[in-house]
Design an enzyme around this catalytic site. Structure first.
Site, PDB file in Angstrom:
ATOM      1  N   GLU A 167       0.818  -1.217   0.000  1.00 20.56           N
ATOM      2  CA  GLU A 167       0.000   0.000   0.000  1.00 20.56           C
ATOM      3  C   GLU A 167       0.852   1.268   0.000  1.00 20.56           C
ATOM      4  O   GLU A 167       0.814   2.075   0.944  1.00 20.56           O
ATOM      5  CB  GLU A 167      -0.963  -0.003   1.192  1.00 20.56           C
ATOM      6  CG  GLU A 167      -1.879  -1.206   1.222  1.00 20.56           C
ATOM      7  CD  GLU A 167      -2.886  -1.194   2.373  1.00 20.56           C
ATOM      8  OE1 GLU A 167      -2.933  -0.205   3.127  1.00 20.56           O
ATOM      9  OE2 GLU A 167      -3.648  -2.168   2.491  1.00 20.56           O
ATOM     10  N   GLU A 360      -4.899  -8.814   0.847  1.00 16.96           N
ATOM     11  CA  GLU A 360      -5.572  -8.494   2.116  1.00 16.96           C
ATOM     12  C   GLU A 360      -7.048  -8.302   1.851  1.00 16.96           C
ATOM     13  O   GLU A 360      -7.446  -7.640   0.875  1.00 16.96           O
ATOM     14  CB  GLU A 360      -5.069  -7.176   2.735  1.00 16.96           C
ATOM     15  CG  GLU A 360      -3.724  -7.237   3.368  1.00 16.96           C
ATOM     16  CD  GLU A 360      -3.322  -5.903   4.014  1.00 16.96           C
ATOM     17  OE1 GLU A 360      -4.222  -5.104   4.377  1.00 16.96           O
ATOM     18  OE2 GLU A 360      -2.112  -5.674   4.126  1.00 16.96           O
TER      19      GLU A 360
HETATM   20  O1  IFM Z   1      -3.973  -3.035   9.180  1.00 17.24           O
HETATM   21  C1  IFM Z   1      -3.947  -2.561   7.861  1.00 17.24           C
HETATM   22  C2  IFM Z   1      -2.776  -3.123   7.114  1.00 17.24           C
HETATM   23  O2  IFM Z   1      -1.564  -2.822   7.729  1.00 17.24           O
HETATM   24  C3  IFM Z   1      -2.731  -2.546   5.720  1.00 17.24           C
HETATM   25  N1  IFM Z   1      -3.995  -2.699   5.058  1.00 17.24           N
HETATM   26  C4  IFM Z   1      -5.184  -2.302   5.759  1.00 17.24           C
HETATM   27  C5  IFM Z   1      -5.218  -2.951   7.132  1.00 17.24           C
HETATM   28  C6  IFM Z   1      -6.490  -2.523   7.886  1.00 17.24           C
HETATM   29  O3  IFM Z   1      -6.511  -1.131   8.048  1.00 17.24           O
END
Ligand code: IFM
Length: 457
Positions: A167, A360
């Site tokens: 990200e 994710e």
């Molecule tokens: O916890 C975060 C993660 O580190 C990166 N993506 C989003 C998740 C939830 O906010």
């Protein structure tokens, strides 16, 4: 060339974590300070005033965590490496004890039949590099490529699926424009400079990792759909799409920042920032793209009387907008709509032609503990809906290889401290005891009929 990405006829499954969110032990074994240590210590920086000093103590309990991964029946464990554990000053001196930790972690995953996949940067920049300007400086991108090679030299015989950044949008814009993430700078255009150097860092590292024989190198992006709430917001939605999505996909797929993006981020047209060859280096540099998806965004033109949300501050140069958030929402206030995941997967595959991993996906839920049990049916519903959306995207032709749940453990949720929990395993705030939630058991039984340990990998 051997490919190591999952490639079976059905989806592979995994769970993800990130170093600063779970490891703790921030001053052990020679680890240097990171920007998150410094930022989280500022009064008011995190919702509960807490930081990652202890987190889930995974630095000392990783074998227990990997037992949980094995018993869940997933084939993949996505973790991140803390740069300041390996190079405490960001460059130069290598801390072998930091590498030793990841060495043990990788072996422990493999011993349990779980494939480790490593992300090199999940936001914990060495403070020493921030002291020299951080991501808005080109030297940070060059340092990243050196760091990537140090890690690969040690783990590359056993880790085959690598990601450069997690990200980068958050690292650039939440960190340097909105200031709600480390290092907490609110300098508008510094976000654009950081974004370019994150792209460059990916490109520089990818070239060297490929040269060293890596065949499965990706980048993990939190891409999101922008669905204008009103016709008047259509142009603003396009600007946001440029700043959140196309700023990464354009260089990867076409080796360029597009004209719409350059209109909202004119800094990216500055030849002293974006030097000849930078974007050509990024083009074609990824073997796969990871997508972290949580929610869609519905922009509407902003009411100037309403305070700007940090998410909006993160878009320097874009038309002021606010976001309409429909029900249902998770505990962190994010709208639930799996159709957004389907759209992003189909669109990203169309644009890049690359294999995709859902790196994710998950939900923050209230997670009350009742008689020692967390019955998180809301999270089960969320996961079920998004798994179905992933399958629909595959049917529509998107080459999605894996679905990786965020996250194994309740952990340090950045600016939210420990107030928002995404784990499928509860972590006791006092003694860090791990207790699988209903969602863990649901996922285990979803995977069990066909899979057995790790065979879905
Ligand atoms: O916890 C975060 C993660 O580190 C990166 N993506 C989003 C998740 C939830 O906010």
């Amino acid at each position: 060339m051997t490919q190591h990405l999952p490639a079976g006829p059905s989806l592979a499954y995994g769970v993800a974590t990130a170093a600063y969110q779970i490891e703790g032990a921030t001053s052990e074994d020679g680890r240097g300070a990171s920007i998150w240590d410094t930022f989280a210590a500022r009064p008011g920086a995190t919702r509960d005033g807490r930081d990652g000093t202890v987190a889930c103590e995974s630095y000392h309990r990783f074998t227990e965590d990997l037992d949980l991964v094995r018993d869940l029946g997933v084939g993949w464990y996505r973790f991140s490496i803390a740069w300041p554990r390996v190079l405490p000053e960001g460059t130069g001196r290598i801390e072998q004890r930091g590498l030793d930790y990841y060495d043990r972690l990788v072996d422990a995953a493999l011993d349990r039949g779980v494939n480790p996949t490593a992300t090199l940067y999940h936001w914990d920049l060495p403070q020493a590099l921030e002291n020299r300007g951080g991501w808005p400086e080109r030297a940070t991108a060059e340092a990243f490529a050196d760091y990537a090679m140090v890690v690969h030299d040690r783990l590359g015989d056993r880790v085959h699926v690598w990601a450069t950044h997690n990200e980068p949008w958050c690292a650039a814009y939440l960190g340097y424009s909105a200031g709600v993430h480390a290092p907490g700078r609110t300098e508008g255009g510094a976000g654009h400079r950081a974004a370019h150097h994150l792209n460059l860092a990916h490109g520089l590292a990818a070239a060297r990792l490929h040269e060293a024989g890596v065949t499965d190198l990706g980048i993990v992006l939190n891409l999101a759909p922008y669905w204008p709430e009103t016709p008047e917001a259509a142009e603003a939605a396009d600007e946001l799409d440029a700043l959140r999505n196309r700023i990464w996909l354009g260089p990867l797929a076409e080796g360029a920042y597009d004209d719409g993006l350059l209109r909202v981020a004119p800094e990216l047209a500055d030849p002293t920032l974006v030097r000849d060859g930078d974007l050509a280096l990024v083009r074609g540099s990824a073997d796969w793209v990871g997508i972290n998806y949580y929610t869609p965004f519905r922009p509407t033109l902003a009411d100037p009387a309403v305070a700007r949300h940090p998410e909006v501050e993160a878009y320097p140069g874009a038309t002021p907008v606010s976001f309409v958030v429909r029900e249902p929402r998770t505990d962190i206030g994010w709208e639930v709509d799996p159709a957004g995941l389907e759209e992003v997967l189909v669109e990203t595959h169309r644009r890049t032609g690359l294999p995709l991993l859902v790196t994710e996906n998950g939900a923050a839920c209230p997670d009350p503990v009742v008689d020692g049990v967390v019955d998180d049916q809301d999270r089960i519903d969320y996961l079920r809906g998004h798994l179905a959306a992933t399958e629909r995207a595959r049917e529509a032709g998107a080459d999605v290889r894996a679905y990786i749940v965020w996250t194994l453990l309740d952990n340090f949720e950045w600016a939210e401290g420990y107030t928002k929990t995404f784990g499928i395993v509860h972590v006791d705030p006092d003694d860090r005891t791990r207790t699988p939630k209903a969602s863990y058991h649901w996922l285990a039984s979803f995977l069990a009929p066909e899979s057995g340990t790790a065979s879905r990998g």
